[in-house]
Structures are given as structure tokens and as C-alpha cells.
Design an enzyme around this catalytic site. Structure first.
Site, PDB file in Angstrom:
ATOM      1  N   SER A 140      48.030   9.662   4.775  1.00 46.32           N
ATOM      2  CA  SER A 140      48.180   8.442   5.591  1.00 46.32           C
ATOM      3  C   SER A 140      49.407   8.569   6.481  1.00 46.32           C
ATOM      4  O   SER A 140      50.360   9.280   6.128  1.00 46.32           O
ATOM      5  CB  SER A 140      48.353   7.240   4.656  1.00 46.32           C
ATOM      6  OG  SER A 140      48.688   6.087   5.386  1.00 46.32           O
ATOM      7  N   TYR A 150      52.779   3.138  -2.541  1.00 44.41           N
ATOM      8  CA  TYR A 150      51.613   3.786  -1.904  1.00 44.41           C
ATOM      9  C   TYR A 150      52.112   4.840  -0.908  1.00 44.41           C
ATOM     10  O   TYR A 150      51.618   5.976  -0.882  1.00 44.41           O
ATOM     11  CB  TYR A 150      50.763   2.725  -1.199  1.00 44.41           C
ATOM     12  CG  TYR A 150      49.628   3.280  -0.353  1.00 44.41           C
ATOM     13  CD1 TYR A 150      48.415   3.643  -0.939  1.00 44.41           C
ATOM     14  CD2 TYR A 150      49.769   3.424   1.030  1.00 44.41           C
ATOM     15  CE1 TYR A 150      47.373   4.146  -0.158  1.00 44.41           C
ATOM     16  CE2 TYR A 150      48.731   3.919   1.813  1.00 44.41           C
ATOM     17  CZ  TYR A 150      47.542   4.283   1.210  1.00 44.41           C
ATOM     18  OH  TYR A 150      46.506   4.780   1.981  1.00 44.41           O
TER      19      TYR A 150
HETATM   20  N1  LIG Z   1      41.578   2.346   5.664  1.00 43.80           N
HETATM   21  C1  LIG Z   1      42.807   2.646   6.057  1.00 43.80           C
HETATM   22  O1  LIG Z   1      43.440   1.916   6.863  1.00 43.80           O
HETATM   23  C2  LIG Z   1      43.474   3.906   5.547  1.00 43.80           C
HETATM   24  C3  LIG Z   1      44.602   4.382   6.238  1.00 43.80           C
HETATM   25  C4  LIG Z   1      45.214   5.544   5.811  1.00 43.80           C
HETATM   26  C5  LIG Z   1      44.732   6.232   4.719  1.00 43.80           C
HETATM   27  N2  LIG Z   1      43.643   5.746   4.042  1.00 43.80           N
HETATM   28  C6  LIG Z   1      43.176   6.522   2.879  1.00 43.80           C
HETATM   29  O2  LIG Z   1      41.840   6.922   3.118  1.00 43.80           O
HETATM   30  C7  LIG Z   1      41.172   7.150   1.867  1.00 43.80           C
HETATM   31  C8  LIG Z   1      39.813   6.475   1.890  1.00 43.80           C
HETATM   32  O3  LIG Z   1      40.020   5.075   2.017  1.00 43.80           O
HETATM   33  P1  LIG Z   1      38.999   4.123   2.801  1.00 43.80           P
HETATM   34  O4  LIG Z   1      39.801   3.385   3.786  1.00 43.80           O
HETATM   35  O5  LIG Z   1      37.819   4.867   3.236  1.00 43.80           O
HETATM   36  O6  LIG Z   1      38.668   3.125   1.589  1.00 43.80           O
HETATM   37  P2  LIG Z   1      37.302   2.409   1.115  1.00 43.80           P
HETATM   38  O7  LIG Z   1      36.434   2.085   2.281  1.00 43.80           O
HETATM   39  O8  LIG Z   1      37.770   1.300   0.227  1.00 43.80           O
HETATM   40  O9  LIG Z   1      36.581   3.543   0.222  1.00 43.80           O
HETATM   41  C9  LIG Z   1      37.186   3.992  -0.971  1.00 43.80           C
HETATM   42  C10 LIG Z   1      36.269   4.990  -1.670  1.00 43.80           C
HETATM   43  O10 LIG Z   1      36.984   5.505  -2.805  1.00 43.80           O
HETATM   44  C11 LIG Z   1      36.228   5.278  -4.008  1.00 43.80           C
HETATM   45  N3  LIG Z   1      37.186   5.025  -5.100  1.00 43.80           N
HETATM   46  C12 LIG Z   1      38.131   4.059  -5.197  1.00 43.80           C
HETATM   47  N4  LIG Z   1      38.767   4.117  -6.362  1.00 43.80           N
HETATM   48  C13 LIG Z   1      38.237   5.182  -7.032  1.00 43.80           C
HETATM   49  C14 LIG Z   1      38.459   5.754  -8.326  1.00 43.80           C
HETATM   50  N5  LIG Z   1      39.352   5.228  -9.198  1.00 43.80           N
HETATM   51  N6  LIG Z   1      37.725   6.827  -8.699  1.00 43.80           N
HETATM   52  C15 LIG Z   1      36.795   7.355  -7.859  1.00 43.80           C
HETATM   53  N7  LIG Z   1      36.524   6.846  -6.636  1.00 43.80           N
HETATM   54  C16 LIG Z   1      37.238   5.771  -6.234  1.00 43.80           C
HETATM   55  C17 LIG Z   1      35.334   4.057  -3.668  1.00 43.80           C
HETATM   56  O11 LIG Z   1      34.129   4.014  -4.444  1.00 43.80           O
HETATM   57  P3  LIG Z   1      34.022   3.228  -5.877  1.00 43.80           P
HETATM   58  O12 LIG Z   1      34.640   1.881  -5.689  1.00 43.80           O
HETATM   59  O13 LIG Z   1      32.556   3.210  -6.209  1.00 43.80           O
HETATM   60  O14 LIG Z   1      34.786   4.099  -6.844  1.00 43.80           O
HETATM   61  C18 LIG Z   1      34.993   4.363  -2.205  1.00 43.80           C
HETATM   62  O15 LIG Z   1      33.956   5.317  -2.147  1.00 43.80           O
HETATM   63  C19 LIG Z   1      42.127   6.637   0.777  1.00 43.80           C
HETATM   64  O16 LIG Z   1      42.798   7.726   0.179  1.00 43.80           O
HETATM   65  C20 LIG Z   1      43.120   5.774   1.555  1.00 43.80           C
HETATM   66  O17 LIG Z   1      44.356   5.711   0.899  1.00 43.80           O
HETATM   67  C21 LIG Z   1      42.995   4.608   4.431  1.00 43.80           C
END
Ligand SMILES: NC(=O)c1ccc[n+]([C@@H]2O[C@H](COP(=O)([O-])OP(=O)(O)OC[C@H]3O[C@@H](n4cnc5c(N)ncnc54)[C@H](OP(=O)(O)O)[C@@H]3O)[C@@H](O)[C@H]2O)c1
Length: 271
Positions: A140, A150
Site C-alpha cells: 500500500s 496497518y
Molecule cells: N482498497 C484499498 O483502498 C487498498 C489500498 C491499498 C492496499 N490495499 C490492499 O489490497 C489488498 C486487497 O484489498 P481489497 O481492497 O481488494 O479488499 P476487499 O475488496 O475487501 O477484498 C479482500 C479479499 O481478501 C479476502 N480476505 C480477507 N480476510 C481474509 C483472511 N483472513 N483469510 C483469507 N482471505 C481473506 C476476502 O475474502 P473473504 O472475506 O471470503 O476471506 C476478499 O477476497 C489488501 O491487502 C489491502 O490491504 C487496498
């Protein structure tokens, strides 16, 4: 010829789902990891139908060490080698560390850090022996800002990936930390943030993050910061004198997004 296989954690939503869609479109078989089996099955079926690739589902809660080990075992299987590992699963806590619960902190750290470390280690033996492989760790822009635990966990991901890249030099295996800014996904909703998390100009699409992340990984870049605006922001943050950086961190750390919410709220990210 055998199709290459990609294993993606957090593949059912947001950025991980987009990685799955794009890699399937490029002819990769997939192994999809997340907790919700129904959703995994639905996503897998849609990807099989759209792209004609093989899709395995591997339900696992990556905050549980034994479940991470099952995923690591799949990484190590020599008969169906994994050529692309995307460590993407993650969530955030909407609580200050000083008033939050340590158990919730340990759980999120296990997903954001321990799972990334264990799966990367499981990946490299086979990849190095085959002299080819790609590891993409989703970090991130927060990893360049010292606010929240985080951000500390994501800093670990960025630095760890850079260290991995150094050790992998000359092996044919690459490691890339993809560092997005705010992205339209379920992430903030799962944290319990209602309404807009940032102005629209600051929001990226998962499509853009994945397209730029994979392009940078293919070039062997160790850190990928999707979009010019976030690259410029990170360049600026990295060149601030320490005192000015501390002032920026204090300001960002006071953001109302991190306000205290009731302990029973939806903010433990466990969704
Ligand atoms: N969105 C943003 O603004 C942003 C910015 C920077 C970085 N990120 C990073 O990008 C990555 C993906 O995030 P996203 O934004 O795509 O989030 P998201 O839409 O909430 O998707 C999260 C995914 O992770 C899975 N997950 C969550 N907890 C888990 C666990 N304990 N074990 C296994 N799977 C798990 C969820 O499925 P289940 O609930 O079925 O497990 C889902 O498939 C993360 O590492 C996040 O920190 C996001």
C-alpha cells in the site's frame, strides 16, 4: 503445452478478484484462496466459463497458521507448480492501536505479514529450481506513511519484498510490491467506513492497479506504485525531512476515518 498456474489470496473481491480475472484472461490456471467457500465457488465457476481455464478453490482463513500451511503445501506441490503467487488478502482495522484490542491486532498482522512471509518462502524453492516465477505482494501507499499499525504492516511487506528481490537476483524469479493508494473495492466498507473514503480524484480502480502492477512485475520492478499521482506523492513523502514527515504523519493520523468505533462494530475487518 501446460498452462502456467497462479495462486491468488483474497481472490473473491476487489484487487484479488481482478488479478484472478486478468491472469485467467492471459491463460493461467488458477488457485483461489479466501474464507467464504460459497463466494469462492461462484467466482471460480464464472472464471472457468469466461476463460476456459482450470480453477481450484482453496478456502482458508489466513489469520490461522494451520490454514496458511495448507496453502503453503499447495504452493510446494511439484506435480502442479505455481508460477505466479499473488499475496493479496488483507483488511484494515478502524481503530487506534492505543485503544484497540491486541487480539485483533495479532490477527490482522497474521494475514498482512505472517501469511505473506510463509507463502513467499513456500513459493521460492520450486520457483528457483525451475528458474522462473513471479511473486506479487500487494502492499500500500500507506507503507510510506507512519500512521496506524496497518501502515507498519504494509511497510514490512514493501521492505520484505525488496529484500526478497535482492536475494532472488539472477535466479529468474522476481518479487514486486504493488503499492496502491485508495482503490474502489470492499475494503473500506468492510472496515465500517460509511460514505466516501477520499475524494473521487484520489480513488483508483482495481483494473488500473492490477494492469500497472502486472506490467511492473513483468519489467522486474521491485516496487510498483500505480498512477502518476500516487507515484508523485510517494516520491515527495520519501524526500521530506524527518521533522516535516513527522508533522504529515500526525496530521494524517488525526483523520476522522480512524475515529474510535464501538468494539462490537463491523470494524474488526473479519467481515
Ligand atoms: N482498497 C484499498 O483502498 C487498498 C489500498 C491499498 C492496499 N490495499 C490492499 O489490497 C489488498 C486487497 O484489498 P481489497 O481492497 O481488494 O479488499 P476487499 O475488496 O475487501 O477484498 C479482500 C479479499 O481478501 C479476502 N480476505 C480477507 N480476510 C481474509 C483472511 N483472513 N483469510 C483469507 N482471505 C481473506 C476476502 O475474502 P473473504 O472475506 O471470503 O476471506 C476478499 O477476497 C489488501 O491487502 C489491502 O490491504 C487496498
Amino acid at each position: 503445452m501446460e498452462r502456467p498456474t497462479a495462486l491468488i489470496t483474497g481472490a473473491t473481491a476487489g484487487i484479488g478478484h481482478e488479478f484472478a480475472r486478468v491472469l485467467a484472461g492471459r491463460g493461467h490456471d488458477l488457485v483461489l484462496v479466501a474464507r467464504d467457500l460459497d463466494r469462492l465457488t461462484t467466482v471460480a465457476e464464472a472464471l472457468r466459463r469466461a476463460h476456459g481455464v482450470r480453477v481450484e478453490v482453496l478456502p482458508a482463513d489466513l489469520s490461522e497458521r494451520d490454514q496458511v500451511e495448507r496453502v503453503a503445501d499447495r504452493m510446494r506441490r511439484p506435480d502442479q507448480p505455481v508460477e505466479v503467487l499473488v499475496n493479496n488478502a488483507g483488511y484494515g482495522l478502524r481503530r487506534h492501536f492505543v485503544t484497540g484490542e491486541i487480539a485483533a491486532e495479532e490477527k490482522v498482522l497474521a494475514v498482512l505479514v505472517t501469511a505473506v512471509m510463509v507463502l513467499s518462502r513456500a513459493a521460492v524453492d520450486g520457483m528457483v529450481a525451475r528458474r522462473r516465477g513471479t511473486i506479487v505482494n500487494v502492499s500500500s501507499v500507506a507503507s510510506f506513511i507512519s500512521t496506524t499499525s496497518y501502515a507498519a504492516a504494509k511497510s514490512w511487506v514493501t521492505v520484505f519484498t525488496s529484500a526478497l528481490d535482492v536475494e532472488l537476483a539472477g535466479t529468474g524469479v522476481t518479487a514486486t510490491a504493488v503499492c496502491p493508494g485508495f482503490v474502489h473495492t470492499e475494503f473500506h466498507q468492510r472496515m465500517g467506513v460509511r460514505g466516501r473514503v477520499a475524494p473521487e480524484w484520489a480513488m483508483l480502480s482495481a483494473e488500473r492497479v492490477v494492469a500497472e502492477g502486472l506490467a511492473d512485475a513483468a519489467r522486474g520492478r521491485v516496487v510498483s506504485i500505480p498512477s502518476r499521482r500516487y507515484s508523485a506523492l510517494v516520491a515527495l513523502l520519501r524526500h521530506l525531512p524527518l521533522r516535516a514527515a513527522a508533522r504529515v504523519n500526525r496530521r494524517l493520523g488525526r483523520s476522522p476515518r480512524w475515529e474510535q468505533v464501538p468494539a462490537t462494530g463491523p470494524s474488526d475487518g473479519a467481515a
